[in-house]
Design a protein around this motif. Structure first.
Motif, PDB file in Angstrom:
ATOM      1  N   GLN A   1      23.647  82.412  25.588  1.00 57.42           N
ATOM      2  CA  GLN A   1      24.531  82.822  26.335  1.00 57.42           C
ATOM      3  C   GLN A   1      25.471  82.230  26.343  1.00 57.42           C
ATOM      4  O   GLN A   1      26.854  81.676  26.101  1.00 57.42           O
ATOM      5  CB  GLN A   1      24.447  83.711  27.061  1.00 57.42           C
ATOM      6  CG  GLN A   1      24.473  85.692  26.300  1.00 57.42           C
ATOM      7  CD  GLN A   1      24.134  86.572  28.055  1.00 57.42           C
ATOM      8  OE1 GLN A   1      24.779  85.965  28.503  1.00 57.42           O
ATOM      9  NE2 GLN A   1      23.860  87.561  27.640  1.00 57.42           N
TER      10      GLN A   1
ATOM     11  N   HIS B   1      37.128  95.982  29.690  1.00 54.54           N
ATOM     12  CA  HIS B   1      37.924  95.560  29.044  1.00 54.54           C
ATOM     13  C   HIS B   1      39.158  95.629  28.172  1.00 54.54           C
ATOM     14  O   HIS B   1      38.684  95.240  26.908  1.00 54.54           O
ATOM     15  CB  HIS B   1      36.732  96.576  28.399  1.00 54.54           C
ATOM     16  CG  HIS B   1      35.299  97.069  28.244  1.00 54.54           C
ATOM     17  ND1 HIS B   1      34.405  96.334  28.169  1.00 54.54           N
ATOM     18  CD2 HIS B   1      34.583  97.788  29.354  1.00 54.54           C
ATOM     19  CE1 HIS B   1      33.113  96.443  28.372  1.00 54.54           C
ATOM     20  NE2 HIS B   1      33.161  97.422  29.421  1.00 54.54           N
TER      21      HIS B   1
ATOM     22  N   ALA C   1      39.731  92.327  28.225  1.00 54.67           N
ATOM     23  CA  ALA C   1      39.369  91.967  27.162  1.00 54.67           C
ATOM     24  C   ALA C   1      40.096  91.884  25.868  1.00 54.67           C
ATOM     25  O   ALA C   1      40.186  90.933  25.132  1.00 54.67           O
ATOM     26  CB  ALA C   1      37.627  92.103  26.937  1.00 54.67           C
TER      27      ALA C   1
ATOM     28  N   SER D   1      41.530  88.852  23.961  1.00 55.63           N
ATOM     29  CA  SER D   1      41.263  88.683  22.247  1.00 55.63           C
ATOM     30  C   SER D   1      42.658  88.748  21.759  1.00 55.63           C
ATOM     31  O   SER D   1      43.068  87.696  20.508  1.00 55.63           O
ATOM     32  CB  SER D   1      40.148  89.861  21.912  1.00 55.63           C
ATOM     33  OG  SER D   1      41.358  91.155  21.802  1.00 55.63           O
TER      34      SER D   1
ATOM     35  N   SER E   1      37.783  87.795  29.376  1.00 54.49           N
ATOM     36  CA  SER E   1      37.221  88.438  28.211  1.00 54.49           C
ATOM     37  C   SER E   1      36.277  88.584  28.267  1.00 54.49           C
ATOM     38  O   SER E   1      35.467  89.032  27.620  1.00 54.49           O
ATOM     39  CB  SER E   1      38.433  88.096  27.321  1.00 54.49           C
ATOM     40  OG  SER E   1      39.372  88.049  27.200  1.00 54.49           O
TER      41      SER E   1
ATOM     42  N   ALA F   1      33.034  90.493  29.965  1.00 53.77           N
ATOM     43  CA  ALA F   1      32.887  91.415  29.311  1.00 53.77           C
ATOM     44  C   ALA F   1      31.733  92.115  28.587  1.00 53.77           C
ATOM     45  O   ALA F   1      30.564  92.585  28.496  1.00 53.77           O
ATOM     46  CB  ALA F   1      34.269  91.924  28.319  1.00 53.77           C
ATOM     47  N   ASN F   2      31.369  90.872  27.664  1.00 55.12           N
ATOM     48  CA  ASN F   2      30.418  90.084  26.794  1.00 55.12           C
ATOM     49  C   ASN F   2      28.809  89.550  27.297  1.00 55.12           C
ATOM     50  O   ASN F   2      27.715  89.613  27.010  1.00 55.12           O
ATOM     51  CB  ASN F   2      30.370  90.016  26.054  1.00 55.12           C
ATOM     52  CG  ASN F   2      31.548  90.473  25.017  1.00 55.12           C
ATOM     53  OD1 ASN F   2      31.886  92.308  24.950  1.00 55.12           O
ATOM     54  ND2 ASN F   2      32.459  90.384  24.500  1.00 55.12           N
ATOM     55  N   PHE F   3      29.497  88.881  28.641  1.00 54.14           N
ATOM     56  CA  PHE F   3      27.844  88.103  29.282  1.00 54.14           C
ATOM     57  C   PHE F   3      28.139  87.806  30.316  1.00 54.14           C
ATOM     58  O   PHE F   3      28.939  88.002  31.322  1.00 54.14           O
ATOM     59  CB  PHE F   3      28.774  86.660  28.513  1.00 54.14           C
ATOM     60  CG  PHE F   3      29.013  86.741  27.213  1.00 54.14           C
ATOM     61  CD1 PHE F   3      27.337  86.013  26.823  1.00 54.14           C
ATOM     62  CD2 PHE F   3      30.848  86.133  26.580  1.00 54.14           C
ATOM     63  CE1 PHE F   3      27.513  86.442  25.352  1.00 54.14           C
ATOM     64  CE2 PHE F   3      29.965  86.095  25.585  1.00 54.14           C
ATOM     65  CZ  PHE F   3      29.255  85.499  24.698  1.00 54.14           C
TER      66      PHE F   3
ATOM     67  N   LYS G   1      36.177  89.104  17.144  1.00 58.88           N
ATOM     68  CA  LYS G   1      34.464  89.461  18.135  1.00 58.88           C
ATOM     69  C   LYS G   1      35.313  90.550  19.087  1.00 58.88           C
ATOM     70  O   LYS G   1      34.364  91.150  19.113  1.00 58.88           O
ATOM     71  CB  LYS G   1      33.848  88.643  18.301  1.00 58.88           C
ATOM     72  CG  LYS G   1      31.773  88.825  18.458  1.00 58.88           C
ATOM     73  CD  LYS G   1      30.809  87.898  18.536  1.00 58.88           C
ATOM     74  CE  LYS G   1      30.378  87.624  19.251  1.00 58.88           C
ATOM     75  NZ  LYS G   1      29.010  87.275  19.178  1.00 58.88           N
ATOM     76  N   ILE G   2      35.408  89.019  20.161  1.00 61.04           N
ATOM     77  CA  ILE G   2      36.180  90.379  21.782  1.00 61.04           C
ATOM     78  C   ILE G   2      36.302  91.502  20.911  1.00 61.04           C
ATOM     79  O   ILE G   2      36.352  92.499  22.018  1.00 61.04           O
ATOM     80  CB  ILE G   2      36.305  89.257  22.541  1.00 61.04           C
ATOM     81  CG1 ILE G   2      35.789  87.873  22.600  1.00 61.04           C
ATOM     82  CG2 ILE G   2      37.017  90.331  23.233  1.00 61.04           C
ATOM     83  CD1 ILE G   2      36.521  86.764  23.703  1.00 61.04           C
TER      84      ILE G   2
ATOM     85  N   SER H   1      33.948  94.216  19.549  1.00 59.04           N
ATOM     86  CA  SER H   1      33.024  94.832  20.824  1.00 59.04           C
ATOM     87  C   SER H   1      34.099  95.741  21.847  1.00 59.04           C
ATOM     88  O   SER H   1      33.354  96.322  22.812  1.00 59.04           O
ATOM     89  CB  SER H   1      32.276  93.501  21.700  1.00 59.04           C
ATOM     90  OG  SER H   1      32.964  92.531  22.163  1.00 59.04           O
ATOM     91  N   ASN H   2      35.181  95.324  22.220  1.00 53.76           N
ATOM     92  CA  ASN H   2      35.543  96.468  23.069  1.00 53.76           C
ATOM     93  C   ASN H   2      36.837  97.162  22.881  1.00 53.76           C
ATOM     94  O   ASN H   2      36.635  98.201  23.892  1.00 53.76           O
ATOM     95  CB  ASN H   2      36.645  95.110  24.155  1.00 53.76           C
ATOM     96  CG  ASN H   2      34.968  94.534  25.301  1.00 53.76           C
ATOM     97  OD1 ASN H   2      35.110  94.577  26.074  1.00 53.76           O
ATOM     98  ND2 ASN H   2      35.244  92.585  24.846  1.00 53.76           N
TER      99      ASN H   2
END
Length: 188
Positions: free
Chosen positions: A6, A69, A72, A76, A123, A126-128, A180-181, A184-185
């Motif tokens: 990560q 989200h 994000a 993105s 952003s 939201a994923n990390f 990708k971002i 995923s959101n």
């Protein structure tokens, strides 16, 4: 918990967004106009802004009733546009070039910790995990400091063509990260 995977993904994403290598020609020009760039001051100021936004950015968004989200997804899109700028050589996001302010404006903000960087930090939340994002920020601040300290050497080493190739490469990477971002959101 810290995750090397990560941290590396975050560090690489921020490295591409900050684009300190692609900013070398602008930084060299500013150094000539200013006479000196205080690498420590610029690095600390940009780091302060990034960490502040990491810690209270979500609360700031709540004031406007925006969830992470949604931010994000919006982020993105901004990252995608920045990637297009890098690849196509366009300048859609304009920043003031008031060099009288020194190392803080325009170097720390908006060049290093600008809207793209702050949007990316939100952003990434939201994923990390926050600790991994903080570690990615610190790694980038080390790179920023080293680049600012050795601008002349790096410019001579890479040459104009080398700098252009790096900028285009990181532009493509940013486009992929933005997609990708977004993916995923968007379904949440």
């Amino acid at each position: 918990m810290f995750s090397i995977d990560q941290i590396l993904a975050i560090a690489f994403t921020l490295f591409a967004v900050i684009d300190i290598v692609g900013s070398i020609p602008v930084l060299v020009s500013l150094k000539e106009k200013l006479g000196h760039i205080d690498a420590g001051k610029a690095t600390l100021a940009s780091g302060f802004l990034m960490v502040l936004f990491l810690l209270v950015g979500e609360q700031f968004l709540r004031l406007f009733s925006v969830d992470v989200h949604s931010f994000a997804v919006a982020g993105s899109i901004v990252i995608f546009v920045i990637g297009l700028e890098m690849i196509l050589g366009l300048e859609l996001f304009k920043s003031g070039q008031d060099v009288k302010s020194g190392s803080i404006v325009p170097i720390a903000f908006p060049m290093i910790a600008g809207s793209g960087t702050l949007t990316t930090i939100m952003s990434l939340k939201a994923n990390f995990g926050e600790y991994n994002i903080l570690a990615g920020i610190v790694l980038n601040l080390l790179i920023v400091f080293l680049v600012l300290k050795s601008l002349n050497y790096i410019e001579r080493l890479l040459g104009k063509a080398g700098l252009m190739v790096l900028r285009k490469f990181f532009g493509v990477i940013l486009l992929a990260i933005a997609v990708k971002i977004f993916k995923s959101n968007i379904n949440l």
